[in-house]
Design a protein around this motif. Structure first.
Motif, short mmCIF file in Angstrom:
data_model
loop_
_atom_site.label_atom_id
_atom_site.label_comp_id
_atom_site.label_asym_id
_atom_site.label_seq_id
_atom_site.Cartn_x
_atom_site.Cartn_y
_atom_site.Cartn_z
N THR A 102 0.83 -1.21 0.00
CA THR A 102 0.00 0.00 0.00
C THR A 102 0.86 1.25 0.00
O THR A 102 0.53 2.25 -0.65
CB THR A 102 -0.93 0.01 1.23
N GLY A 103 1.98 1.20 0.74
CA GLY A 103 2.87 2.35 0.75
C GLY A 103 3.67 2.50 -0.53
O GLY A 103 3.93 3.62 -0.98
N LEU A 104 4.05 1.38 -1.12
CA LEU A 104 4.90 1.43 -2.32
C LEU A 104 4.09 1.61 -3.60
O LEU A 104 4.64 2.08 -4.61
CB LEU A 104 5.74 0.15 -2.41
N TRP A 105 2.83 1.22 -3.57
CA TRP A 105 1.98 1.26 -4.78
C TRP A 105 0.84 2.24 -4.52
O TRP A 105 -0.15 1.90 -3.91
CB TRP A 105 1.44 -0.14 -5.06
N PRO A 106 0.98 3.47 -4.98
CA PRO A 106 -0.03 4.50 -4.68
C PRO A 106 -1.44 4.12 -5.07
O PRO A 106 -2.40 4.51 -4.40
CB PRO A 106 0.46 5.71 -5.49
N ALA A 107 -1.59 3.35 -6.15
CA ALA A 107 -2.94 2.98 -6.61
C ALA A 107 -3.66 2.16 -5.56
O ALA A 107 -4.87 2.33 -5.34
CB ALA A 107 -2.86 2.20 -7.92
N LEU A 108 -2.94 1.26 -4.88
CA LEU A 108 -3.57 0.46 -3.83
C LEU A 108 -3.94 1.34 -2.65
O LEU A 108 -5.00 1.16 -2.04
CB LEU A 108 -2.64 -0.67 -3.39
N GLY A 109 -3.08 2.29 -2.32
CA GLY A 109 -3.40 3.22 -1.24
C GLY A 109 -4.67 4.01 -1.54
O GLY A 109 -5.52 4.18 -0.66
N ARG A 110 -4.79 4.46 -2.79
CA ARG A 110 -6.01 5.20 -3.16
C ARG A 110 -7.22 4.28 -3.11
O ARG A 110 -8.31 4.70 -2.67
CB ARG A 110 -5.85 5.79 -4.56
N ALA A 111 -7.06 3.03 -3.53
CA ALA A 111 -8.18 2.08 -3.50
C ALA A 111 -8.64 1.82 -2.07
O ALA A 111 -9.85 1.73 -1.80
CB ALA A 111 -7.78 0.78 -4.17
N MET A 112 -7.68 1.71 -1.15
CA MET A 112 -8.03 1.45 0.24
C MET A 112 -8.83 2.61 0.83
O MET A 112 -9.76 2.40 1.63
CB MET A 112 -6.77 1.22 1.07
N THR A 113 -8.48 3.83 0.47
CA THR A 113 -9.21 4.98 1.00
C THR A 113 -10.58 5.14 0.35
O THR A 113 -11.39 5.94 0.80
CB THR A 113 -8.40 6.28 0.80
N ARG A 114 -10.81 4.36 -0.73
CA ARG A 114 -12.11 4.44 -1.42
C ARG A 114 -13.04 3.29 -1.08
O ARG A 114 -14.10 3.15 -1.69
CB ARG A 114 -11.87 4.49 -2.94
N ILE A 115 -12.64 2.42 -0.15
CA ILE A 115 -13.58 1.40 0.31
C ILE A 115 -14.81 2.12 0.86
O ILE A 115 -14.68 3.02 1.69
CB ILE A 115 -12.96 0.52 1.41
N PRO A 116 -16.01 1.77 0.39
CA PRO A 116 -17.20 2.50 0.85
C PRO A 116 -17.27 2.55 2.37
O PRO A 116 -17.19 1.52 3.04
CB PRO A 116 -18.35 1.67 0.25
N MET A 117 -17.43 3.74 2.90
CA MET A 117 -17.44 3.91 4.35
C MET A 117 -18.57 3.13 5.03
O MET A 117 -18.38 2.65 6.14
CB MET A 117 -17.52 5.39 4.71
N PRO A 118 -19.75 2.98 4.39
CA PRO A 118 -20.77 2.16 5.05
C PRO A 118 -20.29 0.74 5.31
O PRO A 118 -20.61 0.15 6.34
CB PRO A 118 -21.93 2.18 4.04
N ILE A 119 -19.49 0.18 4.38
CA ILE A 119 -19.00 -1.18 4.55
C ILE A 119 -17.83 -1.21 5.54
O ILE A 119 -17.80 -2.04 6.45
CB ILE A 119 -18.59 -1.77 3.19
N ALA A 120 -16.86 -0.32 5.37
CA ALA A 120 -15.70 -0.30 6.26
C ALA A 120 -16.11 0.01 7.70
O ALA A 120 -15.67 -0.66 8.65
CB ALA A 120 -14.68 0.73 5.77
N GLY A 121 -16.98 1.02 7.86
CA GLY A 121 -17.43 1.38 9.21
C GLY A 121 -18.25 0.28 9.86
O GLY A 121 -18.10 -0.01 11.05
N ALA A 122 -19.12 -0.35 9.06
CA ALA A 122 -19.96 -1.41 9.60
C ALA A 122 -19.14 -2.65 9.94
O ALA A 122 -19.42 -3.34 10.92
CB ALA A 122 -21.05 -1.77 8.60
N MET A 123 -18.10 -2.95 9.15
CA MET A 123 -17.25 -4.08 9.47
C MET A 123 -16.54 -3.85 10.79
O MET A 123 -16.48 -4.73 11.65
CB MET A 123 -16.23 -4.34 8.37
N LEU A 124 -15.99 -2.63 10.96
CA LEU A 124 -15.32 -2.31 12.22
C LEU A 124 -16.31 -2.39 13.39
O LEU A 124 -16.00 -2.99 14.43
CB LEU A 124 -14.72 -0.91 12.13
N ALA A 125 -17.50 -1.84 13.21
CA ALA A 125 -18.50 -1.87 14.28
C ALA A 125 -18.93 -3.30 14.59
O ALA A 125 -19.09 -3.67 15.75
CB ALA A 125 -19.71 -1.02 13.88
N GLY A 126 -19.09 -4.11 13.56
CA GLY A 126 -19.49 -5.50 13.77
C GLY A 126 -18.45 -6.29 14.55
O GLY A 126 -18.80 -7.16 15.37
#
Length: 382
Positions: A102-126
């Motif tokens: 993620t640090g070496l490949w900027p595209a992956l870093g951008r993809a990680m920040t674009r994970i839909p927040m409803p899914i990322a937040g709900a996974m963390l909450a779950g």
């Protein structure tokens, strides 16, 4: 220079006391022995101290690092997925590789920040919901130990919120020592770094390694960068931070270091005006915090003895108190946008269910379920 040193020491004490029990409980949940859990805690302390010291000095910014507290919650939630600690170490290593890429490949870093927040937040909450329910369960199962812990936490939440969880942990420790002094006294107290060869199990990597990577990015690194930006640090070396913490995780994984990342809460303590009025001098705080973490890490054997001597529900209950704010943040992120609330609800319910299908844990299936519901509802809307 005394002011940033004091800020660093306070930040390290707060960060360690708030979640060391969760780290130990998480490692034990995926098959670690008490000695291996102590090794993991000590390794994490040393690794984050080195990261903070080297990068803060190199970039002259207050770059504080931490173990992944949401990641430790993933380990606790993964109990039952595997009791093969070698397979868990393999998943830690894969998480470190993904963080490095993620640090070496900027595209992956951008993809990680674009994970839909409803899914990322709900996974963390779950992941956090079962842990945050533990204080209620502890009140029923261990009232004599749990009531003082929760009362102290509640009082300090009103008077001195920063110290609420550390004080609750201190009360829990006193209760554990009083009720289980023999078990604590008989345990080896000196931590020893223990090497565990990794084993690579596809099911464990998918159910543990991948969710560990996602929550570390979404629950720690992204908020950590946001905190630094809020404090006025616009030129943060994101690639160096991600690549270095990922590489450190790879090195630390065989010794129990499951995930290292940019700190969020302690970043605010060490990088804000309380650390020093001059932003150019605040980089000393994470260095001092790192030294403090190493000293605290030397107590890992005693800390593991306390945790293993305690009723498991009490330890998870204290961790639950520490994670209420993270749970709240996850829920807000998940349910903030009305059009995607069903997506978030499905993700949260599946993750919180704890189901294991084909040897793969609920965190992964929650991501899959949320993605399917989002795809279907978006298709229908269009």
């Amino acid at each position: 220079m005394l002011q940033p040193i004091i800020a660093g020491v306070i930040g390290a004490l707060t960060g360690f006391a708030s979640s060391f029990a969760l780290v130990i409980a998480g490692l034990v949940a995926v098959g670690a022995s008490p000695a291996e859990a102590a090794s993991g805690l000590l390794t994490l302390c040393i690794a984050q101290a080195l990261l903070a010291g080297l990068l803060s000095w190199r970039f002259q910014q207050p770059l504080s690092f931490a173990w992944s507290t949401p990641g430790a919650a993933v380990l606790v939630a993964a109990q039952g997925v595997t009791d093969d600690y070698g397979a868990a170490v393999g998943a830690f290593l894969i998480c470190g590789v993904l963080l490095t890429i993620t640090g070496l490949w900027p595209a992956l870093g951008r993809a990680m920040t674009r994970i839909p927040m409803p899914i990322a937040g709900a996974m963390l909450a779950g992941i956090l919901v079962p842990i945050c329910i533990a204080p209620v369960t502890a009140l029923v199962e261990q009232p004599l130990l749990a009531v003082p812990v929760i009362v102290v936490w509640l009082v300090l939440l009103r008077l001195a919120p920063r110290w609420a969880v550390p004080a609750a942990m201190l009360v829990a420790i006193i209760g554990i020592v009083v009720t289980g002094a023999d078990a604590v006294a008989d345990a080896p107290l000196a931590p020893v770094i223990t090497l565990t060869p990794p084993a690579f199990d596809a099911a464990v990597i998918v159910s543990l390694g991948v969710p560990l990577f996602i929550v570390t990015m979404a629950g720690q690194n992204v908020p950590g960068f946001a905190v630094l930006s809020t404090l006025g640090y616009r030129e943060v070396p994101a690639r160096a931070i991600l690549a270095s913490s990922g590489a450190a995780t790879v090195v630390a994984a065989p010794f129990g270091g499951f995930a290292l990342n940019l700190a969020a809460i302690t970043a605010a303590l060490m990088g804000g005006p309380d650390a020093h009025p001059d932003p150019a001098k605040r980089w000393v705080a994470p260095v001092a915090g790192g030294v403090t973490y190493v000293l605290l890490g030397l107590t890992a054997g005693a800390a593991t003895a306390l945790v293993t001597a305690a009723p498991p529900i009490l330890i998870i209950a204290v961790a639950g108190l520490a994670l209420f704010s993270a749970l709240a943040s996850g829920l807000v992120a998940a349910f903030e946008a009305p059009p995607t609330r069903v997506v978030a609800a499905v993700t949260l319910v599946v993750v919180a269910s704890g189901v294991v299908v084909a040897g793969i844990g609920s965190a992964f299936w929650g991501l899959v379920a949320g993605a399917i519901v989002m795809l279907v509802t978006r298709t229908r809307a269009s």
